[in-house]
Design an enzyme around this catalytic site. Structure first.
Site, PDB file in Angstrom:
ATOM      1  N   ASP A  61       0.838  -1.197   0.000  1.00 53.52           N
ATOM      2  CA  ASP A  61       0.000   0.000   0.000  1.00 53.52           C
ATOM      3  C   ASP A  61       0.875   1.249   0.000  1.00 53.52           C
ATOM      4  O   ASP A  61       1.741   1.411   0.863  1.00 53.52           O
ATOM      5  CB  ASP A  61      -0.921  -0.019   1.226  1.00 53.52           C
ATOM      6  CG  ASP A  61      -2.120   0.910   1.073  1.00 53.52           C
ATOM      7  OD1 ASP A  61      -1.918   2.110   0.818  1.00 53.52           O
ATOM      8  OD2 ASP A  61      -3.251   0.419   1.226  1.00 53.52           O
ATOM      9  N   SER A 111      -7.325   4.187  -1.070  1.00 51.03           N
ATOM     10  CA  SER A 111      -7.117   2.740  -1.187  1.00 51.03           C
ATOM     11  C   SER A 111      -8.411   1.966  -1.411  1.00 51.03           C
ATOM     12  O   SER A 111      -8.356   0.821  -1.863  1.00 51.03           O
ATOM     13  CB  SER A 111      -6.427   2.210   0.071  1.00 51.03           C
ATOM     14  OG  SER A 111      -5.154   2.784   0.197  1.00 51.03           O
ATOM     15  N   GLU A 236      -5.078  -9.298  24.397  1.00 48.58           N
ATOM     16  CA  GLU A 236      -4.131  -8.270  24.843  1.00 48.58           C
ATOM     17  C   GLU A 236      -4.822  -7.214  25.699  1.00 48.58           C
ATOM     18  O   GLU A 236      -4.311  -6.096  25.846  1.00 48.58           O
ATOM     19  CB  GLU A 236      -3.444  -7.626  23.629  1.00 48.58           C
ATOM     20  CG  GLU A 236      -2.543  -8.623  22.903  1.00 48.58           C
ATOM     21  CD  GLU A 236      -1.872  -8.018  21.674  1.00 48.58           C
ATOM     22  OE1 GLU A 236      -0.642  -8.161  21.560  1.00 48.58           O
ATOM     23  OE2 GLU A 236      -2.562  -7.429  20.823  1.00 48.58           O
ATOM     24  N   GLU A 321      -1.479  -7.950   1.431  1.00 49.07           N
ATOM     25  CA  GLU A 321      -1.224  -6.516   1.500  1.00 49.07           C
ATOM     26  C   GLU A 321      -0.194  -6.176   2.569  1.00 49.07           C
ATOM     27  O   GLU A 321      -0.317  -6.606   3.721  1.00 49.07           O
ATOM     28  CB  GLU A 321      -2.508  -5.725   1.820  1.00 49.07           C
ATOM     29  CG  GLU A 321      -2.259  -4.224   1.664  1.00 49.07           C
ATOM     30  CD  GLU A 321      -3.103  -3.317   2.543  1.00 49.07           C
ATOM     31  OE1 GLU A 321      -3.185  -2.128   2.239  1.00 49.07           O
ATOM     32  OE2 GLU A 321      -3.670  -3.774   3.561  1.00 49.07           O
ATOM     33  N   HIS A 330       2.448   8.163   5.639  1.00 52.01           N
ATOM     34  CA  HIS A 330       1.517   9.156   6.205  1.00 52.01           C
ATOM     35  C   HIS A 330       2.135   9.825   7.439  1.00 52.01           C
ATOM     36  O   HIS A 330       1.895  10.996   7.707  1.00 52.01           O
ATOM     37  CB  HIS A 330       0.188   8.489   6.617  1.00 52.01           C
ATOM     38  CG  HIS A 330      -0.759   8.245   5.478  1.00 52.01           C
ATOM     39  ND1 HIS A 330      -1.161   9.232   4.620  1.00 52.01           N
ATOM     40  CD2 HIS A 330      -1.397   7.117   5.063  1.00 52.01           C
ATOM     41  CE1 HIS A 330      -2.010   8.731   3.728  1.00 52.01           C
ATOM     42  NE2 HIS A 330      -2.167   7.453   3.970  1.00 52.01           N
TER      43      HIS A 330
HETATM   44 ZN   LIG Z   1      -3.038   5.829   2.765  1.00 52.45          ZN
END
Ligand SMILES: [Zn+2]
Length: 496
Positions: A61, A111, A236, A321, A330
């Site tokens: 990605d 995406s 968790e 992915e 980002h």
């Molecule tokens: Zn993104």
């Protein structure tokens, strides 16, 4: 796998090549000889027009051509090379095309729109999954009429086993575009559905229903919180988010699915293919490779997926992915984009090793690029996350002296045009000067690259990405193609 079965050239061909070039002055130069070798390999490529038993699509990605370039140098330098000469696993594939990634309403894509294009064969609007662009984002009532069939849905009907692997949440845009139909990518659990939403279910419910019906056999990634009620804590000690009381993990176990949530339970998964597999390793996204503890690597997940799905005599479709290359960019953090990129390359290598290019189409691509940029003029071997070092006019390797900008300060090779590393600061009324920078700062794994435009989250870009392919019908990837074309090659290869 026999990707480079053409490497051993017939002697006749080699001698013909030598003869044709015997009067060229530079023919003993190493670059000349290497290029001649590549030429002969390409001349000898045989097109594979068999039906693909298996199709694997691996998507990093946000890993456009620029980000891929950075990962190539990163991995090469890790391997003790200068870096630029390194060849990533998919760069050995015989076929490649450039891909136009825009959504029907967006020059810079997201995406969900890009995943839908790749997996359903039609472009659509940004933010929507498994529906065409007749739908207005967020309008649940339009989903039934606007739904499109995904490659996974089509191939499941033809008897193939279906696997989905992601380092992001399994309900996140790219993996969800394989199985879900949603007017908005954010409908990951019931709390995000708008009031009075009729016409679609939330994305987590859609995944579990597909597993119950046998349309998805193997699902592995992050995102537990969308599968658990808010009063239930996971392994968790993190709470679920659902307010409809549905425990979708228990539901999956109820219809016989194996469930894993950490490294130990992952290691124990039975790969016989007799039972569906659901694995959710984090409450949200899986960890960055740089920070990974107690959860498997992407390559380990791919190995488990291929071993499990290979038991199906009709073959399989596997979507993989590397979701967090995107997240690191980002964040403006090149180090984690590179280390997750390198983990993706290890997964590609694993997929190649475990399959045969005679019967398996492998596609490696990205959904979109980021606002990443590279400065000059840096010498060979300059550390890709570090300062731009000068070119040595007398030799090969860089001078180890940073280049300086017109403000007298050094700068990094790699930056982003926008992001949280902006040199413009709000407390100075959106003015600023570039801070001084040392090599130690720049190569720190937590360093945020300098950027110009201030944005809390750095953005995607609309640049082309590459699609690399090997196996049956891989040669249908050539030229510059629309992103939705990828679906059409997969469908043709698996069903012709
Ligand atoms: Zn993104």
């Amino acid at each position: 796998m026999k990707l480079k079965q053409n490497i051993l050239l017939p002697l006749v061909l080699v001698s013909a090549m030598t003869q044709a070039n015997e009067n060229i002055t530079q023919q003993s130069n190493q670059w000349y000889k290497a290029a001649q070798q590549t030429l002969q390999e390409n001349i000898a490529i045989k097109l594979n027009t068999k039906r693909a038993k298996n199709v694997i699509i691996l998507v990093a990605d946000g890993n456009g051509v620029g980000t891929n370039y950075a990962t190539r140098i990163w991995q090469g330098q890790k391997n003790g090379l200068l870096g630029e000469e390194y060849v990533l696993p998919q760069e050995k594939f015989p076929h490649i095309a450039l891909v136009k990634t825009y959504n029907t309403n967006a020059q810079t894509p997201d995406s969900a729109g890009t995943g839908t294009a790749m997996h359903s064969g039609v472009k659509t609007k940004a933010g929507m999954l498994g529906v065409d662009d007749s739908v207005v984002r967020g309008d649940c009532s339009a989903v039934a009429a606007g739904s499109v069939d995904s490659i996974a849905e089509i191939l499941a009907k033809k008897g193939k086993a279906i696997g989905i692997i992601s380092t992001a949440r399994l309900t996140h845009a790219t993996p969800a575009s394989v199985y879900a139909h949603s007017a908005d990518r954010n409908f990951e659990d019931n709390t995000k559905l708008p009031e009075g939403c009729v016409g679609q279910k939330d994305i987590a419910v859609q995944l579990i229903e597909k597993m119950a019906s046998g349309e998805v056999d193997f699902a592995m990634g992050g995102g537990r919180r969308h599968f658990l009620p808010k009063d239930v804590k996971d392994g968790e000690n993190k709470s679920g988010r659902r307010t409809d009381g549905k425990n979708l993990i228990e539901k999956a176990q109820g219809f016989g699915a194996q469930y894993a949530w950490d490294q130990a339970s992952f290691d124990k998964l039975d790969t016989s293919g007799d039972k569906p597999v659901l694995a959710l390793f984090e409450s949200s996204h899986m960890k960055y490779e740089h920070d990974r503890t107690n959860e498997p690597s992407l390559a380990q997940m791919v190995e488990k997926g291929i071993k499990t799905l290979s038991n199906n005599k009709q073959g399989y479709f596997l979507h993989v992915e590397a979701g967090r290359v995107d997240h690191a960019s980002h964040d403006g953090n090149a180090h984690r984009a590179m280390t997750d990129g390198a983990a993706f390359m290890a997964a590609v290598k694993k997929a190649v090793e475990l399959t045969n290019s005679e019967d398996t189409l492998i596609i490696v691509t990205a959904d979109h690029e980021h606002a990443i940029a590279f400065n000059g003029y840096c010498g060979r071997g300059t550390p890709i996350t570090g300062l731009c070092m000068g070119i040595d006019t007398k030799g090969t390797k860089h001078t180890n002296t940073p280049e300086k900008a017109d403000d007298g300060k050094p700068y990094t090779v790699l930056g982003y045009l926008n992001g949280s590393g902006s040199v413009l600061k709000e407390d100075q009324n959106w003015t600023g000067t570039r801070p001084a920078l040392t090599q130690a700062d720049a190569i720190d794994p937590d360093y945020i690259q300098q950027a110009l435009i201030p944005k809390s989250s750095e953005t995607h870009s609309g640049e082309d990405v590459a699609v690399y392919a090997s196996g049956p019908w891989a040669h249908l990837f050539n030229g510059t193609v629309e992103q939705n074309y990828i679906f059409h090659v997969m469908l043709h290869a698996a069903t012709n």
